[in-house]
Write an enzyme that holds these catalytic residues in place. Structure first.
Site, PDB file in Angstrom:
ATOM      1  N   PHE A 121       0.828  -1.212   0.000  1.00  0.00           N
ATOM      2  CA  PHE A 121       0.000   0.000   0.000  1.00  0.00           C
ATOM      3  C   PHE A 121       0.862   1.263   0.000  1.00  0.00           C
ATOM      4  CE2 PHE A 121       0.851   0.035   4.549  1.00  0.00           C
ATOM      5  CZ  PHE A 121       0.735   1.359   4.925  1.00  0.00           C
ATOM      6  N   LYS A 122       2.095   1.149   0.465  1.00  0.00           N
ATOM      7  CA  LYS A 122       2.944   2.335   0.589  1.00  0.00           C
ATOM      8  C   LYS A 122       3.343   2.896  -0.770  1.00  0.00           C
ATOM      9  CE  LYS A 122       4.108   1.005   5.185  1.00  0.00           C
ATOM     10  NZ  LYS A 122       5.083   0.688   6.225  1.00  0.00           N
TER      11      LYS A 122
END
Length: 530
Positions: A121-122
């Site tokens: 997700f980063k």
């Protein structure tokens, strides 16, 4: 080229600890951490007046709408901001960037946030931040040569995913060095090779003998050290950098709009519960910003693993490294769990939420806007001094806690419960969860049992990154094969590559000396290539 637009209050920034006020977005991005040790926030959170009209925008178009509320056109003109955004999300494997998947009945949906280059997700924030750094540095260095050039040294600590996402966002970028610290032996093999097989000369990996919290403490010490700051210009990629929070606001809005298209019983204006597995509190803090901007959020549900400082806070109002019953000798012991990216004792971004809660409490007790902000900063300084000296603080005032509980709930998931959810989800749906996403789904199912309404659980990483946890949970499942069902060819290939990493003792001074040497070499190499 910039315009003469005057920045709004949501486009000017302050430190949670009161030492900085009226800062530009560029300053906040390049500094990362305030000089007083605080974290940056906008003077005011903007209200998204026409958010309902954004329903059919693409992810990149939605990002432009949201970012424009926080970034003045006097700093980055709209067309140039659009270019940065378009470049950032062109690297994702999914056309819609963050697909919403229907998991069970009409109440449980998963937001897949792992379709970027590093399968985490980063990437949603760090692809943007990498291009933003490059844009700001190119502008700063226009017409400059040699020592006059601004060379940014990005230093980050990772519990697994931030490091690879930062490296994928910054590798090969001009006038940038990136050094990532990870706790030796405490991240998954895939996460490690994603970082250590990167061959770009401006990328450096340090394996620290210690925990993620040790790595994070080293980074904070470097930012607070005059000698380091005199020799190198430090920048931050951890979620202490406000641009990370800003970029993550987008997927709460996008998930909400996706739900209106996926669920026959959900429409614009209805409230939804978001469940976010969290360690450093950055991801779910973005949801809080979305809520304050006007998105109809019923609850933000904090999902923790056995390192449950956040769940204990929402239960007791006390913020303490040591849980009740722990021996004093184990105050700073971070448990190793199946979800290592959440193995964090002190959640850095929680400071930002506490500042908001303190400010709102001061305002409710008659203080004006400026005085409320000042009081909030004084409270933060007192609390975090206590955290540093005594390992905790609180309980905070009950009214302050109750205010926070209006939007936040929390829950804790054990290792065995994490495994059980990976297993049950696969048995029921054939969907393979990574252990962090499994923590979220466990908490979501409990929340649905309490309140059967629409839930979006954030799926934060690709299961391929956590082979041990997934294989252990699914080893008895007939026909399950990790390599063929889960592991992408791209990640298989990394396991065969040579690695480049430097081991270092748990000492910020030792890291400082390595850092200074690395930057000196990088600057020489980049000057030679000009």
């Amino acid at each position: 080229m910039t315009t003469n637009a005057t920045p709004t209050e949501s486009q000017k920034y302050l430190s949670t600890r009161g030492g900085d006020y009226g800062l530009s977005f560029e300053t906040v991005v390049l500094k990362g951490l305030a000089a007083d040790g605080g974290l940056f926030l906008p003077h005011e959170v903007p209200i998204a007046e026409n958010w309902q009209s954004w329903r059919d925008l693409s992810y990149a178009e939605l990002a432009l709408k949201i970012f424009s509320l926080y970034i003045s056109t006097s700093e980055i003109p709209t067309d140039e901001l659009k270019g940065i955004i378009d470049r950032s999300y062109s690297t994702f494997r999914a056309d819609d960037i963050v697909p919403l998947v229907h998991l069970k009945d009409d109440n449980l949906y998963l937001l897949e946030l792992f379709h970027g280059p590093s399968y985490s997700f980063k990437d949603c924030a760090l692809q943007f931040l990498g291009n933003l750094f490059e844009y700001l540095l190119v502008r700063k260095n226009r017409g400059k040569q040699g020592k006059d050039r601004h060379h940014l040294t990005v230093v980050g600590a990772t519990s697994g995913d931030t490091g690879s996402a930062a490296i994928y966002g910054l590798r090969g970028k001009k006038d940038v060095s990136v050094t990532i610290l990870h706790p030796k032996g405490r991240i998954s093999p895939i996460q490690e090779v994603q970082m250590t097989t990167c061959t770009e000369k401006n990328v450096h990996n340090l394996a620290v003998t210690g925990t993620f919290d040790d790595c994070q403490d080293i980074v904070k010490a470097l930012f607070g050290d005059a000698d380091t700051n005199e020799n190198v210009k430090l920048g931050a990629v951890n979620s202490i950098n406000f641009s990370r929070i800003l970029a993550q606001i987008v997927f709460y809005f996008y998930a909400y709009f996706s739900l209106t298209k996926k669920s026959p019983t959900f429409k614009v204006g209805d409230k939804v519960r978001f469940v976010t597995p969290t360690g450093n509190f950055g991801n779910i803090l973005a949801g809080y910003f979305a809520h304050k901007m006007g998105l109809p959020v019923d609850k933000l549900v904090v999902a923790t693993n056995e390192n449950d400082i956040l769940h204990r806070f929402w239960t007791t109002g006390r913020y303490e490294k040591q849980s009740a019953g722990d021996s004093a000798s184990k105050t700073d012991e971070c448990k190793e769990t199946l979800s290592p990216a959440m193995d964090i004792l002190v959640s850095s971004n929680f400071e930002r939420l506490l500042w908001f809660l303190a400010k709102e409490y001061a305002a409710a007790n008659g203080k004006d806007n400026l005085s409320s902000k000042k009081q909030a900063s004084e409270d933060i300084v007192a609390w975090y001094s206590s955290l540093k000296a005594a390992g905790g603080f609180g309980p905070i005032h009950q009214d302050m806690l109750n205010n926070g509980r209006q939007i936040f709930e929390s829950d804790r998931v054990s290792n065995s419960e994490t495994s059980a959810t990976i297993r049950s989800c696969y048995q029921e749906t054939k969907y393979v969860l990574d252990p962090h996403s499994a923590v979220g789904v466990t908490v979501a199912e409990r929340s649905i049992a309490r309140k059967p309404t629409h839930h979006i659980s954030l799926s934060t990483a690709h299961p391929a990154k956590f082979s041990d946890a997934v294989n252990e949970a699914l080893k008895e499942e007939a026909g399950f094969d990790f390599e063929t069902q889960v592991l992408p060819d791209e990640l298989k290939a990394l396991l065969q590559k040579e690695t480049r990493v430097t081991e270092v003792e748990n000492s910020w001074q030792a890291v400082r000396e390595i850092l200074k040497s690395q930057v000196q070499e990088d600057v020489k190499a980049q000057e030679g290539g000009l």
